[in-house]
Design a protein around this motif. Structure first.
Motif, PDB file in Angstrom:
ATOM      1  N   GLU A 120      -2.854  -0.269 -10.107  1.00  0.00           N
ATOM      2  CA  GLU A 120      -1.765  -0.391  -9.138  1.00  0.00           C
ATOM      3  C   GLU A 120      -2.330  -0.557  -7.742  1.00  0.00           C
ATOM      4  O   GLU A 120      -3.306   0.097  -7.356  1.00  0.00           O
ATOM      5  N   LEU A 121      -1.710  -1.450  -6.960  1.00  0.00           N
ATOM      6  CA  LEU A 121      -2.141  -1.699  -5.592  1.00  0.00           C
ATOM      7  C   LEU A 121      -1.546  -0.665  -4.646  1.00  0.00           C
ATOM      8  O   LEU A 121      -0.334  -0.427  -4.653  1.00  0.00           O
ATOM      9  N   SER A 122      -2.417  -0.056  -3.836  1.00  0.00           N
ATOM     10  CA  SER A 122      -1.987   0.839  -2.765  1.00  0.00           C
ATOM     11  C   SER A 122      -2.555   0.329  -1.454  1.00  0.00           C
ATOM     12  O   SER A 122      -3.637  -0.268  -1.426  1.00  0.00           O
ATOM     13  N   VAL A 123      -1.845   0.556  -0.358  1.00  0.00           N
ATOM     14  CA  VAL A 123      -2.306   0.110   0.956  1.00  0.00           C
ATOM     15  C   VAL A 123      -2.109   1.228   1.971  1.00  0.00           C
ATOM     16  O   VAL A 123      -1.266   2.109   1.798  1.00  0.00           O
ATOM     17  N   ARG A 124      -2.905   1.182   3.008  1.00  0.00           N
ATOM     18  CA  ARG A 124      -2.726   2.118   4.121  1.00  0.00           C
ATOM     19  C   ARG A 124      -3.128   1.432   5.408  1.00  0.00           C
ATOM     20  O   ARG A 124      -3.755   0.366   5.414  1.00  0.00           O
ATOM     21  N   GLY A 125      -2.779   2.055   6.533  1.00  0.00           N
ATOM     22  CA  GLY A 125      -3.095   1.505   7.836  1.00  0.00           C
ATOM     23  C   GLY A 125      -1.965   1.746   8.818  1.00  0.00           C
ATOM     24  O   GLY A 125      -0.927   2.329   8.483  1.00  0.00           O
ATOM     25  N   PRO A 126      -2.124   1.275  10.059  1.00  0.00           N
ATOM     26  CA  PRO A 126      -1.141   1.549  11.118  1.00  0.00           C
ATOM     27  C   PRO A 126       0.161   0.760  10.972  1.00  0.00           C
ATOM     28  O   PRO A 126       1.092   0.982  11.733  1.00  0.00           O
ATOM     29  N   LEU A 127       0.241  -0.165   9.998  1.00  0.00           N
ATOM     30  CA  LEU A 127       1.451  -0.970   9.835  1.00  0.00           C
ATOM     31  C   LEU A 127       2.460  -0.355   8.875  1.00  0.00           C
ATOM     32  O   LEU A 127       3.550  -0.890   8.701  1.00  0.00           O
ATOM     33  N   LEU A 128       2.102   0.769   8.241  1.00  0.00           N
ATOM     34  CA  LEU A 128       2.987   1.362   7.243  1.00  0.00           C
ATOM     35  C   LEU A 128       4.262   1.934   7.864  1.00  0.00           C
ATOM     36  O   LEU A 128       4.276   2.378   9.017  1.00  0.00           O
TER      37      LEU A 128
ATOM     38  N   GLY B 209      -5.476  -5.247   9.822  1.00  0.00           N
ATOM     39  CA  GLY B 209      -4.896  -3.923  10.019  1.00  0.00           C
ATOM     40  C   GLY B 209      -4.497  -3.225   8.743  1.00  0.00           C
ATOM     41  O   GLY B 209      -3.983  -2.102   8.790  1.00  0.00           O
ATOM     42  N   THR B 210      -4.723  -3.853   7.582  1.00  0.00           N
ATOM     43  CA  THR B 210      -4.322  -3.267   6.304  1.00  0.00           C
ATOM     44  C   THR B 210      -5.538  -3.023   5.426  1.00  0.00           C
ATOM     45  O   THR B 210      -6.394  -3.893   5.277  1.00  0.00           O
ATOM     46  N   GLU B 211      -5.612  -1.835   4.857  1.00  0.00           N
ATOM     47  CA  GLU B 211      -6.660  -1.491   3.897  1.00  0.00           C
ATOM     48  C   GLU B 211      -6.019  -1.395   2.520  1.00  0.00           C
ATOM     49  O   GLU B 211      -4.947  -0.806   2.367  1.00  0.00           O
ATOM     50  N   ALA B 212      -6.647  -2.002   1.529  1.00  0.00           N
ATOM     51  CA  ALA B 212      -6.071  -2.048   0.180  1.00  0.00           C
ATOM     52  C   ALA B 212      -7.056  -1.489  -0.832  1.00  0.00           C
ATOM     53  O   ALA B 212      -8.274  -1.599  -0.680  1.00  0.00           O
TER      54      ALA B 212
END
Length: 301
Positions: A244-252, A235-238
């Motif tokens: 720098e690490l960024s993430v997105r998805g429905p868990l934010l 469920g996480t896209e990185a």
């Protein structure tokens, strides 16, 4: 500081914290309620909810409404707003498949990882064992006493558990090392956990209140990739941009409570900027660096 930042309308405590609760309530000019002790309930106390409590809500809550605010960070605390939907998705049994197990939680009850572990066990219809003071001695005794099949601890807590009574861990089938931000659990620690729990699946999780699980690393992968913190969690896209690490998805998370400036700085175009120096391999494995450690490819930047 947390009460001031939250601006609550009500402070609720158990009888053992009456004085502290009253002090906080006076400082915040809000109402204070003390929950009765179920072992010391006065005669005639109603055994069930009142008619008013059973009445339907005038307005049904929406899944996007805030469910809990997790305060984190040093100095001025920031409130991480988690909706009902995010809480459900983060703790869905498919995220950490171990349904029906007995879990011993190595995080204190007030920690947000304990909250997530409790919701996860509720969704999986498992049993959760929470310890008031989860030190290594208490954790080892709880695993043995409850014949627990799963244990989740921070990496530093795991090190203490392994030094205390590793022979008490024989019942474990899942051994999770959960790091709240970098550094993630190292391969040597995972190898030591594996030695102490030969029948368990050993996993390292890198997580944060704003994101939930970011990366997952199985013990076997740690052997082959000692620098990796794993693949992005379900469920996480990185992505790694500018080191720098960024993430997105429905868990934010839904933003920082009452702090639009901090929210806008952290969330851009649906991506959360973790602030963690990182690199990504061609096959998606992530490497996250801590403190003064600088990724090799960034040393010339």
């Amino acid at each position: 500081e947390i009460v001031r930042a939250a601006g609550p309308g009500l402070v609720v405590t158990d009888p053992g914290r009456t004085e502290a609760g009253a002090r906080l309530a006076r400082a915040s000019a809000v109402r204070h309620v003390v929950l009765p002790d179920l072992n010391d309930t006065p005669e005639g106390y109603p055994g069930g909810p009142s008619a008013e409590a059973r009445a339907p809500l005038a307005e049904a809550p929406d899944e996007a409404d805030p469910c809990v605010i997790v305060f984190t960070g040093s100095g001025r605390p920031r409130g991480v707003v988690l909706s009902h939907r995010v809480c459900v998705l983060r703790t869905h049994p498919g995220c950490r498949p171990d349904a029906g197990t007995v879990l011993v939680c190595g995080f204190p009850p007030g920690h947000w990882s304990a909250w997530a572990a409790l919701l996860r066990q509720w969704q999986a219809r498992g049993t959760a064992v929470l310890l008031e003071r989860p030190d290594p001695v208490a954790i080892c005794a709880a695993v043995r006493g409850h014949r627990a099949e799963r244990l989740v601890c921070a990496p530093e807590t795991w090190a203490g558990v392994l030094d205390t009574a590793p022979h008490h861990l024989a019942s474990l089938r899942f051994a999770d090392a959960e790091a709240i931000g970098p550094p993630a659990a190292g391969p040597r620690l995972l190898e030591d956990i594996r030695t102490a729990t030969p029948h368990a699946r050993v996993r390292a999780f890198l997580t944060a209140p704003e994101t939930g699980d970011v990366a997952v690393l199985d013990h076997a992968d740690a052997r082959r990739r000692p620098e990796s913190c794993g693949l992005p969690a379900p469920g996480t896209e990185a992505r790694v941009a500018g080191g720098e690490l960024s993430v997105r998805g429905p868990l934010l998370f839904g933003g920082y409570f009452g702090d639009k400036r901090a929210t806008d700085a952290a969330l851009r175009d649906g991506w959360f900027r973790t602030g963690w120096p990182a690199a990504a391999d061609a096959d998606g494995h992530l490497r996250v660096y801590d403190g003064g450690e600088v990724p090799p490819r960034l040393r010339d930047d």
